[in-house]
Each structure stands twice: as C-alpha cells, then as structure tokens.
Design an enzyme around this catalytic site. Structure first.
Site, PDB file in Angstrom:
ATOM      1  N   CYS A  91       0.848  -1.205   0.000  1.00  0.00           N
ATOM      2  CA  CYS A  91       0.000   0.000   0.000  1.00  0.00           C
ATOM      3  C   CYS A  91       0.878   1.248   0.000  1.00  0.00           C
ATOM      4  CB  CYS A  91      -0.921   0.010   1.218  1.00  0.00           C
ATOM      5  SG  CYS A  91      -2.124   1.356   1.170  1.00  0.00           S
ATOM      6  N   CYS A  95      -1.762   4.078   7.147  1.00  0.00           N
ATOM      7  CA  CYS A  95      -2.780   4.295   8.191  1.00  0.00           C
ATOM      8  C   CYS A  95      -2.348   3.588   9.480  1.00  0.00           C
ATOM      9  CB  CYS A  95      -4.134   3.781   7.742  1.00  0.00           C
ATOM     10  SG  CYS A  95      -4.624   4.449   6.146  1.00  0.00           S
ATOM     11  N   CYS A  98      -4.143   0.254  10.307  1.00  0.00           N
ATOM     12  CA  CYS A  98      -4.298  -0.715   9.216  1.00  0.00           C
ATOM     13  C   CYS A  98      -4.277  -2.148   9.762  1.00  0.00           C
ATOM     14  CB  CYS A  98      -3.169  -0.540   8.213  1.00  0.00           C
ATOM     15  SG  CYS A  98      -3.266  -1.710   6.844  1.00  0.00           S
TER      16      CYS A  98
HETATM   17  S1  SF4 Z   1      -5.866   0.901   5.889  1.00  0.00           S
HETATM   18 FE1  SF4 Z   1      -3.960  -0.149   5.248  1.00  0.00          FE
HETATM   19  S2  SF4 Z   1      -4.400  -0.897   3.216  1.00  0.00           S
HETATM   20 FE2  SF4 Z   1      -5.971   0.625   3.670  1.00  0.00          FE
HETATM   21  S3  SF4 Z   1      -5.162   2.548   2.846  1.00  0.00           S
HETATM   22 FE3  SF4 Z   1      -4.524   2.441   4.965  1.00  0.00          FE
HETATM   23  S4  SF4 Z   1      -2.474   1.510   4.950  1.00  0.00           S
HETATM   24 FE4  SF4 Z   1      -3.451   1.103   2.979  1.00  0.00          FE
END
Ligand code: SF4
Length: 369
Positions: A91, A95, A98
C-alpha cells in the site's frame, strides 16, 4: 425436488408390491440406494439455496433451520457466498490502524488467481470483493482490472466490488474495466485533511477529499455504484460528516469501529501500533447517533465485524480471526475450497445478521445514473 420426491417414492413402493418374493431383496437394496441418493441430492440443493425444508417439504426460514444446523455441525459445508480477496498487502498509505499490513510483497500469478476464483465460483461464490493493501498498486491496476473482467465476464458473478484508498485510480481504468465492476468502495475517514494526515492517509500535495469527489464523478459517468468506508477512531470520533456524506450520496456508507488484530496492528510482531486509535463502544455509539439521519449508513461494531467476513489472503488462504489474530488455513489452490473453508472461522449467522447479504449487483440497484 420437494414435490417430486413423494410421487416417485409411491411409484417405487407400488412396483415392489407387485414383485415375486425372489427378487424382493434386490429391489429393496436398489430402493435404499435410490433413497440415499435422493436425500443427498436434496441436501445439496438446499445448501445451494441457503434454506432447508421441514418434514412436510415446506421451506424453513433461516431461524427455523438453525436448530438442525447446530445438531449436525460439521456435516454441512459452508458456502463461500461472499468472499474478500486481499490479493496484495502492498500500500502507498500508512494508516496507523491498518489491519492488513505489508508483511509480504507476494501476489499470485494472474492465471493462478483466476483458477482460485473459478474454484470459489464452483463452490457457490456470488460476490467477490477485491481488497488489499491497495489493490490498484500492483501492475498499475491492470492485474486488478483483469480479475474484475474475468469474474464478471467469464464467471458471471452477480457482484464484483473493490475497496481502495482511491489515490491511484485513473480515468483510463474506468474506460477499460468500469463496465465489469458493480461497486467501488473508497476509504475515507475524515473530511479534514489534517485529520487524514494524522491517521496516515496524507499524500504530500495530493488532497484525499478532492480526490474522492473526482472518483464520485467517474463512478457516475462509468456507471459504477459508489460506496464509502470509514473507520471511526480516536482522531475522527468527534467529527460531524453529515453534510459531506449527503453531498457525495453513496449507495452505502459503511462505518467501522477501529479494531485491534494481533500480529497486524497490535502486539510484538505487528507493523502497526493501533492502540492509540481505539475508541470505546460508547464513543462509537455516539458517532452513530450523530449521523442517524443518514439513511445509507451501515454501522459495523467490533462485535458485528468479528468472524462475519470470509477473508482470503495473497496465497488464497482463509484467515481465521476467532482468536483476535489472523490464522491462515491451507491454500484453496492446494486443498480445494471445501477443505480450506473449514478453518476459516467464518460465522455464517453473524454474516447474515450484520446484513452481509444485500442488493449487491449494479443491475439490481436501479441507480439513477
Ligand atoms: S488501511 Fe492499510 S491498506 Fe488501507 S489505505 Fe490504509 S495503509 Fe493502505
């Protein structure tokens, strides 16, 4: 099948009465085999339809059928009606909460992924959702496009959807593959760019919210149903999103409570420490209360989320979340769906209870494009 069975049974019993005693034993054996095959066939048909029949051949409701199901645990195999395939863990965002992190960079060769999807369709899959990581990151979205096209055109699945952070989608992708996609869900946790940066969704000069508006427009132009997913956490729990959600007018606004998963966003070998993002059940309820007038809101507390998703990882292994972490089964490519799904930890009742089955095909959504 329910109507056919008693008539055929009566005919066979009558023919038995007319026979001499010498051949009676052979006929009884044949009748028993026929009965066994008929009942097995009936069972398979019912499992496909997701409902049972009572002793009088009348359809049972899900609730009526529950008791029998419990008694025969293990005898009935699970049907993978709706599957979430996280084919990549890579990714471009970071986040903090995540729960499917970049622990590997593996992605199956395209033909292998198609083989697995075909196996799932054979086992009863109706809806596939492609997710990640960020699904548009691999091969600039072309790998994903090929899978979407395959699922709609070759497998004829009623519903094909994607969950994405939206930052890597180009209009070209909609031109090439939009017609094969039913629903595009974009993750958006805040309409305040500063909060997005705090969460880890900031992308330098790019504005996550402006990008969302552009995607909304493309979805309308290319006839793809538009959905929004939000994770409610410490940084956005006070926000009022009523106005912005109404303006974007998604078909569904899925609102999740931030969830801890050991080994992903919590614990020693995790790539994230999501503890500082966690909110209480009461705080989550307050957020829902503030947005109760938004009719497309679909809330998902930790309780509802738990075990109610069938998750396949990048190796096509089911991930069992029952113990608060993701324990993988063997790959469906090695042992088949029926064997692997036994280790998925999937709770079909919770799936139905959280409204996992909804109008998920764009043809049935009857959208005013
Ligand atoms: S939650 Fe994880 S997979 Fe989704 S955008 Fe954020 S970092 Fe990427």
């Amino acid at each position: 099948m329910g109507m056919l069975l008693p008539t055929s049974l009566a005919e066979r019993l009558l023919s038995l009465c007319r026979q001499p005693l010498g051949s009676l034993w052979d006929s009884l054996t044949a009748l028993l085999c026929w009965l066994q095959a008929a009942f097995l066939g009936l069972g398979a048909e019912e499992r496909q339809q997701g409902m049972g029949h009572n002793l009088w051949g009348e359809p049972q409701t899900e609730e009526e059928g529950e008791e029998g199901e419990e008694g025969e645990e293990g005898a009935l195999s699970l049907i993978p009606t709706s599957v979430n395939y996280h084919f990549t863990r890579q990714c471009n965002y970071k986040c903090g909460f995540c729960f499917h992190t970049a622990k590997t960079s593996f992605v199956l060769p395209l033909e292998e992924a198609k083989r697995g999807l075909w196996l799932l369709k054979e086992a009863g899959m109706e809806k596939i959702n492609f997710s990640g990581g960020e699904p548009f990151i691999h091969d600039r979205g072309d790998y994903l496009g090929q899978l979407v096209k395959f699922c709609k055109r070759e497998l004829g699945l009623p519903s094909v959807s994607i969950v994405s952070n939206g930052s890597l989608i180009r209009e070209r992708w909609f031109k090439d593959y939009g017609e094969y996609l039913d629903i595009l869900a974009i993750s958006c946790d805040s309409f305040d760019e500063q909060v997005n940066v705090l969460i880890g969704r900031g992308q330098g000069k790019k504005n996550h919210v402006e990008n969302l508006q552009k995607l909304r427009m493309w979805c309308r132009d290319y006839r793809v149903a538009f959905k929004i997913n939000s994770v409610i956490n410490r940084f956005n729990v006070e926000e009022d999103m009523n106005k912005q959600i109404r303006a974007l007018n998604p078909v569904r606004w899925k609102v999740f409570q931030c969830l801890l998963i050991e080994g992903e966003n919590s614990g020693e070998d995790a790539l994230r420490e999501a503890e500082r993002f966690v909110i209480s059940d009461e705080e989550f309820e307050e957020f829902l209360e503030r947005h109760k007038e938004v009719s497309c809101l679909v809330p998902e507390s930790n309780q509802k989320m738990k075990d109610s998703y069938l998750i396949l990882d990048e190796y096509m292994r089911f991930l069992n979340c029952r113990n608060g972490r993701k324990d993988p089964s063997k790959s469906i490519l090695d042992v088949g769906v029926e064997e692997a799904i036994k280790f998925s930890g999937f709770d079909e009742k919770m799936f139905l209870k959280r409204g996992g089955k909804y109008v998920w095909s764009k043809a049935d959504l009857k959208l005013d494009w």
